[in-house]
Write a protein that holds these residues in place. Sequence first.
Motif, short mmCIF file in Angstrom:
data_model
loop_
_atom_site.label_atom_id
_atom_site.label_comp_id
_atom_site.label_asym_id
_atom_site.label_seq_id
_atom_site.Cartn_x
_atom_site.Cartn_y
_atom_site.Cartn_z
N ILE A 78 0.84 -1.20 0.00
CA ILE A 78 0.00 0.00 0.00
C ILE A 78 0.88 1.26 0.00
O ILE A 78 0.62 2.21 -0.75
N ASN A 79 1.92 1.26 0.82
CA ASN A 79 2.80 2.43 0.88
C ASN A 79 3.48 2.68 -0.46
O ASN A 79 3.61 3.84 -0.90
N ARG A 80 3.89 1.62 -1.13
CA ARG A 80 4.54 1.79 -2.42
C ARG A 80 3.55 2.24 -3.49
O ARG A 80 3.89 3.07 -4.36
N ILE A 81 2.35 1.72 -3.46
CA ILE A 81 1.34 2.12 -4.43
C ILE A 81 0.98 3.60 -4.26
O ILE A 81 0.98 4.38 -5.21
N VAL A 82 0.70 3.96 -3.02
CA VAL A 82 0.34 5.35 -2.72
C VAL A 82 1.51 6.28 -2.98
O VAL A 82 1.35 7.42 -3.43
N GLY A 83 2.74 5.78 -2.74
CA GLY A 83 3.94 6.61 -2.91
C GLY A 83 4.43 6.73 -4.34
O GLY A 83 5.44 7.40 -4.60
N GLY A 84 3.75 6.05 -5.29
CA GLY A 84 4.12 6.18 -6.69
C GLY A 84 5.23 5.26 -7.16
O GLY A 84 5.77 5.44 -8.25
N ASN A 85 5.57 4.26 -6.36
CA ASN A 85 6.59 3.29 -6.74
C ASN A 85 6.03 1.87 -6.59
O ASN A 85 6.54 1.06 -5.81
N PRO A 86 4.99 1.56 -7.35
CA PRO A 86 4.29 0.30 -7.11
C PRO A 86 5.04 -0.90 -7.69
O PRO A 86 5.76 -0.77 -8.69
N PRO A 87 4.85 -2.08 -7.09
CA PRO A 87 5.29 -3.31 -7.76
C PRO A 87 4.38 -3.59 -8.95
O PRO A 87 3.32 -2.95 -9.09
N THR A 88 4.77 -4.52 -9.78
CA THR A 88 3.91 -4.88 -10.91
C THR A 88 2.62 -5.52 -10.41
O THR A 88 1.53 -5.26 -10.93
N ALA A 89 2.76 -6.37 -9.40
CA ALA A 89 1.60 -7.06 -8.82
C ALA A 89 1.83 -7.20 -7.33
O ALA A 89 2.96 -7.37 -6.88
N ALA A 90 0.76 -7.12 -6.54
CA ALA A 90 0.85 -7.25 -5.10
C ALA A 90 -0.23 -8.20 -4.59
O ALA A 90 -1.39 -8.12 -5.02
N GLN A 91 0.16 -9.06 -3.69
CA GLN A 91 -0.77 -10.05 -3.13
C GLN A 91 -1.63 -9.43 -2.04
O GLN A 91 -1.16 -8.68 -1.19
N PHE A 92 -2.91 -9.78 -2.06
CA PHE A 92 -3.84 -9.51 -0.98
C PHE A 92 -4.67 -10.78 -0.81
O PHE A 92 -4.66 -11.68 -1.66
N ASN A 93 -5.41 -10.86 0.28
CA ASN A 93 -6.42 -11.91 0.37
C ASN A 93 -7.65 -11.48 -0.42
O ASN A 93 -7.86 -10.28 -0.66
N THR A 94 -8.46 -12.45 -0.81
CA THR A 94 -9.66 -12.14 -1.58
C THR A 94 -10.75 -11.72 -0.60
O THR A 94 -11.71 -12.44 -0.35
N THR A 95 -10.55 -10.52 -0.05
CA THR A 95 -11.45 -9.96 0.96
C THR A 95 -11.58 -8.47 0.68
O THR A 95 -11.21 -7.99 -0.40
N LYS A 96 -12.03 -7.72 1.68
CA LYS A 96 -12.17 -6.28 1.52
C LYS A 96 -10.87 -5.52 1.73
O LYS A 96 -10.87 -4.29 1.76
N GLN A 97 -9.75 -6.24 1.86
CA GLN A 97 -8.48 -5.60 2.19
C GLN A 97 -8.05 -4.54 1.18
O GLN A 97 -7.39 -3.57 1.55
N PHE A 98 -8.40 -4.71 -0.09
CA PHE A 98 -7.93 -3.76 -1.11
C PHE A 98 -9.05 -2.85 -1.61
O PHE A 98 -8.88 -2.17 -2.63
N ARG A 99 -10.16 -2.81 -0.90
CA ARG A 99 -11.28 -1.98 -1.35
C ARG A 99 -10.92 -0.49 -1.36
O ARG A 99 -11.31 0.25 -2.27
N ASP A 100 -10.14 -0.04 -0.38
CA ASP A 100 -9.73 1.37 -0.37
C ASP A 100 -8.91 1.72 -1.60
O ASP A 100 -9.04 2.83 -2.14
N LEU A 101 -8.08 0.78 -2.07
CA LEU A 101 -7.28 1.04 -3.27
C LEU A 101 -8.17 1.16 -4.50
O LEU A 101 -7.91 1.97 -5.39
N ILE A 102 -9.23 0.36 -4.54
CA ILE A 102 -10.20 0.47 -5.64
C ILE A 102 -10.86 1.84 -5.60
O ILE A 102 -10.95 2.55 -6.61
#
Length: 416
Positions: A78-102
Amino acid sequence: MYKQRSRMVAGLLAALTLGVAGYAAATAPAPRAEVMHWWTSSSESAAVRKFADAYRAVGGTWADTAIAGADQAKAVAINRIVGGNPPTAAQFNTTKQFRDLIDQGVLNNVDDIATRDHWDQLMPQPLLDVIKVQGHFYAVPVDVHMSTWIWYSKAAFKKAGIVKEPATPDELFATLDKLKAAGLIGLAHGGQPWQENILFQAMLANVGGKELYLQVLRDRSPRAINSEAFKRVLLAFKRLQGYVDAGSPNRNWNDATALLINGKAGVQIMGDWAKGEFAAAKQSAGKDFGCIAGLGANVPYLIQGDAFVFPKTKNADAVRAQKLLATTMLAPSAQLEFNKIKGSLPILSNVDVSGMDVCAQAGAAILKEKSRAVGMIEVFLTPDQNGALQDVLTTYWNTRMPVEKAQKEIASALQD
């Protein structure tokens, strides 16, 4: 080993030829992909290497960024995505964990792949409900995990004179009594909040049933939470504490599984990722250990899984890498190779699981009964709600908190 790898590569290339090779053909050689994940245990590392091998087999460069601990890995992502240096792909669980990023608009959707591979028809509905937001697909699920399997050691059962696996909650407690009387650890458990959360879900599903499970976690109904039926669930959850050993606090889940592998403990309640530890120890399902999906015919099958999100980027090579990663991870051969080791099931229901172990086949059969597939706890709760619930459960587990107080605090924790 060479023949196995050759078959895997051949199978993957064949799958890509059947309509999924467009991304690979456009990128020769395929671009570099930095994949961030938390799969660091021995079995998890072996599993993710299957995805890496599959990606390299189509010409890609897999850059592995493994970070120990799911919470830590997600925080870094999350820090790298928000900071503008994202990985190509990042693992999350298939839950609401990444809803804020959406909601923040920082993820690429994968609608083209979802349409091509018929996700709406072939993925379990509870997981679709998480990854599909306002008609768009924002994550690539790679497996189906069931969180509350009951594992048991055949050697420990034999030592305790247990000849029949438990089929009801009462029989489970009778089994634990026999194991304890034989000088064994009844319940192998790691005293960490998330593991106590799993024990709670198991009791809610097996003692409370599907209706109460959904009323408490999906609906967050104060009436259900304060009911006598839910009180019985909490009492059953707390009763499990009488069967753990003094070394339980802060034990890792895989160390708890090792107690079963070594015949020192009889039972563990844990997700099917534990099966990967049995496999790494050269133990076979049905021979060395047993697996129980539920204590009754209609117990809900609690699912979640692992998924990868693809952060937005202006780098065209990174976007091509994201498309190829998604394609590669969902190819049938890669799905089978990965999930056999991980302990999970392929995410697409049209993948042939007849060559998987008896526990996986039992789980796949249950998933065909669509009414039994229910999301695990984080499918329904936000991270904040889940954290608040875990705090109450851990306090209740470790102190003399009265059950009525636990009910009231859970009702408070689950309100918006």
